[in-house]
Design a protein around this motif. Structure first.
Motif, PDB file in Angstrom:
ATOM      1  N   THR A 180       0.855  -1.184   0.000  1.00  0.00           N
ATOM      2  CA  THR A 180       0.000   0.000   0.000  1.00  0.00           C
ATOM      3  C   THR A 180       0.889   1.231   0.000  1.00  0.00           C
ATOM      4  N   GLU A 181       0.796   2.034  -1.052  1.00  0.00           N
ATOM      5  CA  GLU A 181       1.621   3.229  -1.180  1.00  0.00           C
ATOM      6  C   GLU A 181       0.905   4.449  -0.594  1.00  0.00           C
ATOM      7  N   GLY A 182       1.698   5.407  -0.165  1.00  0.00           N
ATOM      8  CA  GLY A 182       1.160   6.709   0.202  1.00  0.00           C
ATOM      9  C   GLY A 182       0.413   6.779   1.516  1.00  0.00           C
ATOM     10  N   THR A 183       0.723   5.857   2.460  1.00  0.00           N
ATOM     11  CA  THR A 183       0.108   5.975   3.780  1.00  0.00           C
ATOM     12  C   THR A 183       0.865   7.022   4.590  1.00  0.00           C
ATOM     13  N   GLN A 184       0.392   7.304   5.797  1.00  0.00           N
ATOM     14  CA  GLN A 184       1.082   8.268   6.655  1.00  0.00           C
ATOM     15  C   GLN A 184       2.473   7.802   7.047  1.00  0.00           C
ATOM     16  N   LYS A 185       2.746   6.482   6.876  1.00  0.00           N
ATOM     17  CA  LYS A 185       4.060   5.934   7.161  1.00  0.00           C
ATOM     18  C   LYS A 185       4.823   5.572   5.891  1.00  0.00           C
ATOM     19  N   GLY A 186       4.301   5.960   4.749  1.00  0.00           N
ATOM     20  CA  GLY A 186       4.933   5.625   3.480  1.00  0.00           C
ATOM     21  C   GLY A 186       4.344   4.346   2.904  1.00  0.00           C
ATOM     22  N   ALA A 187       5.180   3.576   2.217  1.00  0.00           N
ATOM     23  CA  ALA A 187       4.747   2.302   1.651  1.00  0.00           C
ATOM     24  C   ALA A 187       4.711   1.242   2.751  1.00  0.00           C
ATOM     25  N   ILE A 188       3.625   0.448   2.781  1.00  0.00           N
ATOM     26  CA  ILE A 188       3.438  -0.568   3.817  1.00  0.00           C
ATOM     27  C   ILE A 188       3.113  -1.903   3.158  1.00  0.00           C
ATOM     28  N   ALA A 189       3.772  -2.962   3.634  1.00  0.00           N
ATOM     29  CA  ALA A 189       3.423  -4.323   3.229  1.00  0.00           C
ATOM     30  C   ALA A 189       3.565  -5.225   4.445  1.00  0.00           C
ATOM     31  N   HIS A 190       2.898  -6.361   4.395  1.00  0.00           N
ATOM     32  CA  HIS A 190       2.977  -7.339   5.478  1.00  0.00           C
ATOM     33  C   HIS A 190       3.464  -8.669   4.930  1.00  0.00           C
ATOM     34  N   VAL A 191       4.126  -9.434   5.774  1.00  0.00           N
ATOM     35  CA  VAL A 191       4.663 -10.730   5.351  1.00  0.00           C
ATOM     36  C   VAL A 191       4.319 -11.777   6.407  1.00  0.00           C
ATOM     37  N   GLN A 192       3.932 -12.950   5.932  1.00  0.00           N
ATOM     38  CA  GLN A 192       3.650 -14.063   6.841  1.00  0.00           C
ATOM     39  C   GLN A 192       4.977 -14.737   7.192  1.00  0.00           C
ATOM     40  N   VAL A 193       5.323 -14.699   8.469  1.00  0.00           N
ATOM     41  CA  VAL A 193       6.585 -15.300   8.913  1.00  0.00           C
ATOM     42  C   VAL A 193       6.372 -16.744   9.348  1.00  0.00           C
ATOM     43  N   HIS A 194       5.244 -17.030   9.997  1.00  0.00           N
ATOM     44  CA  HIS A 194       4.944 -18.390  10.454  1.00  0.00           C
ATOM     45  C   HIS A 194       3.518 -18.765  10.098  1.00  0.00           C
ATOM     46  N   SER A 195       3.329 -20.036   9.798  1.00  0.00           N
ATOM     47  CA  SER A 195       1.982 -20.543   9.560  1.00  0.00           C
ATOM     48  C   SER A 195       1.256 -20.707  10.893  1.00  0.00           C
ATOM     49  N   ARG A 196      -0.055 -20.933  10.822  1.00  0.00           N
ATOM     50  CA  ARG A 196      -0.815 -21.171  12.047  1.00  0.00           C
ATOM     51  C   ARG A 196      -0.348 -22.449  12.730  1.00  0.00           C
ATOM     52  N   ALA A 197      -0.022 -23.474  11.948  1.00  0.00           N
ATOM     53  CA  ALA A 197       0.434 -24.737  12.531  1.00  0.00           C
ATOM     54  C   ALA A 197       1.723 -24.537  13.315  1.00  0.00           C
ATOM     55  N   GLU A 198       2.630 -23.722  12.788  1.00  0.00           N
ATOM     56  CA  GLU A 198       3.872 -23.432  13.511  1.00  0.00           C
ATOM     57  C   GLU A 198       3.571 -22.636  14.773  1.00  0.00           C
ATOM     58  N   PHE A 199       2.728 -21.633  14.639  1.00  0.00           N
ATOM     59  CA  PHE A 199       2.381 -20.779  15.778  1.00  0.00           C
ATOM     60  C   PHE A 199       1.800 -21.586  16.933  1.00  0.00           C
ATOM     61  N   ASP A 200       0.988 -22.580  16.612  1.00  0.00           N
ATOM     62  CA  ASP A 200       0.319 -23.362  17.661  1.00  0.00           C
ATOM     63  C   ASP A 200       1.300 -24.131  18.542  1.00  0.00           C
ATOM     64  N   HIS A 201       2.557 -24.250  18.116  1.00  0.00           N
ATOM     65  CA  HIS A 201       3.578 -24.938  18.923  1.00  0.00           C
ATOM     66  C   HIS A 201       4.428 -23.969  19.744  1.00  0.00           C
ATOM     67  N   PHE A 202       4.136 -22.671  19.640  1.00  0.00           N
ATOM     68  CA  PHE A 202       4.927 -21.679  20.362  1.00  0.00           C
ATOM     69  C   PHE A 202       4.387 -21.533  21.788  1.00  0.00           C
ATOM     70  N   GLY A 203       5.186 -21.908  22.775  1.00  0.00           N
ATOM     71  CA  GLY A 203       4.783 -21.766  24.163  1.00  0.00           C
ATOM     72  C   GLY A 203       5.419 -20.549  24.806  1.00  0.00           C
ATOM     73  N   PRO A 204       5.088 -20.271  26.056  1.00  0.00           N
ATOM     74  CA  PRO A 204       5.701 -19.143  26.765  1.00  0.00           C
ATOM     75  C   PRO A 204       7.220 -19.297  26.820  1.00  0.00           C
ATOM     76  N   ALA A 205       7.930 -18.184  26.734  1.00  0.00           N
ATOM     77  CA  ALA A 205       9.396 -18.209  26.734  1.00  0.00           C
ATOM     78  C   ALA A 205       9.932 -17.208  27.749  1.00  0.00           C
ATOM     79  N   SER A 206      11.000 -17.592  28.418  1.00  0.00           N
ATOM     80  CA  SER A 206      11.653 -16.703  29.384  1.00  0.00           C
ATOM     81  C   SER A 206      12.551 -15.714  28.660  1.00  0.00           C
ATOM     82  N   VAL A 207      12.572 -14.488  29.136  1.00  0.00           N
ATOM     83  CA  VAL A 207      13.371 -13.433  28.508  1.00  0.00           C
ATOM     84  C   VAL A 207      14.801 -13.501  29.031  1.00  0.00           C
ATOM     85  N   VAL A 208      15.751 -13.710  28.120  1.00  0.00           N
ATOM     86  CA  VAL A 208      17.159 -13.780  28.515  1.00  0.00           C
ATOM     87  C   VAL A 208      17.930 -12.520  28.142  1.00  0.00           C
TER      88      VAL A 208
END
Length: 281
Positions: A180-208
């Motif tokens: 999307t061009e010409g937004t208040q932040k300029g050009a914007i696009a989104h990308v899928q990094v993980h599928s839902r199946a991958e996401f469903d295996h993500f549990g809570p993680a401790s911050v190191v």
């Protein structure tokens, strides 16, 4: 359309048709789920006036009947849905500590990247998320008030301007939304990094670790250790609801910083930063 991001469920209505096809590509099995289940937030697009339905059509985004953004052209509605979902969570979820940051996880260990807009945190997180790390979020750390662990949300990663080309050049087979061009932040696009199946295996993680990144074109990599007080201040400065949570917010952050290291990062080479981050997890 209903979008289930894990902690939060959104219903989107009234958007231009192209938005639904783009959201379906980005979120896959997270959309069009059971309508019987309650949703947390309702995002509705409405027309600004009858005249605007004919001449230069515009839409207004309303969250639970509350107008939150200025009217926009129909071809700019897609980023507003993503921004609207962010606004909902940051404004209304006070059952968790929310910090404006990206979150990367490997070996069940999390690194938080609190930073201001334009620092390059989303670009860094997306590149690493597509290259072996788990991207829990490119927008906010969701911290449990009891355990001080972070959890994931199933959201597409947001990229702006030159970052779109940078990520696409390295990962041309990733699933990208239209730009999307010409937004208040300029050009914007989104990308899928993980599928839902991958996401469903993500549990809570401790911050190191907590790393405050700053991309500077052509700069050599600099890694500056910070003390706990400096790190604590960075997290408070970037929190959406620390002051609202009061004592709970303080106790949660206090617990989080006890097990974390803190750094300020200045870089132009993502591979060098990635190598350093590997040592932390």
């Amino acid at each position: 359309m209903i979008i289930d991001t894990g902690h939060y469920r959104f219903r989107v209505s009234g958007a231009p048709e192209y938005c639904y096809s783009e959201l379906s590509r980005m979120y896959g099995d997270s959309v069009n789920l059971s309508p019987e289940k309650p949703v947390d937030f309702q995002l509705d697009f409405t027309s600004t006036s009858w005249l605007r339905t004919l001449v230069r059509p515009q839409r207004v985004l309303n969250v639970d009947n509350q107008r939150i953004f200025n009217p926009i052209a129909k071809d700019k509605c897609l980023p507003s849905i993503e921004w609207g979902m962010n606004w909902c969570v940051a404004s209304y979820d006070h059952t968790r500590l929310l910090i404006h940051s990206s979150v990367l996880v490997k070996n069940d260990k999390a690194i938080i990247f609190p930073a201001a807009q334009g620092s390059g945190k989303s670009t860094l997180a997306t590149l690493l998320g597509l290259n072996g790390w788990h991207l829990y979020s490119d927008e906010m750390a969701i911290v449990d008030l009891n355990s001080a662990t972070v959890s994931a949300v199933h959201r597409a990663s947001s990229l702006k301007n030159q970052s779109i080309k940078v990520v696409h050049s390295q990962f041309p087979n990733a699933v990208f939304s239209r730009t999307t061009e010409g937004t208040q932040k300029g050009a914007i696009a989104h990308v899928q990094v993980h599928s839902r199946a991958e996401f469903d295996h993500f549990g809570p993680a401790s911050v190191v670790a907590v790393a405050c990144p700053k991309y500077v074109g052509g700069a050599r990599t600099e890694i500056l250790p910070l003390n706990q007080s400096q790190g604590f201040a960075q997290l408070v400065r970037n929190s959406f609801n620390y002051s609202t949570l009061g004592e709970q917010g303080f106790e949660t952050l206090f617990k989080l910083v006890q097990g974390a290291e803190f750094f300020a990062l200045r870089y132009s080479n993502v591979n060098e930063i990635g190598d350093f981050l590997e040592t932390l997890v």
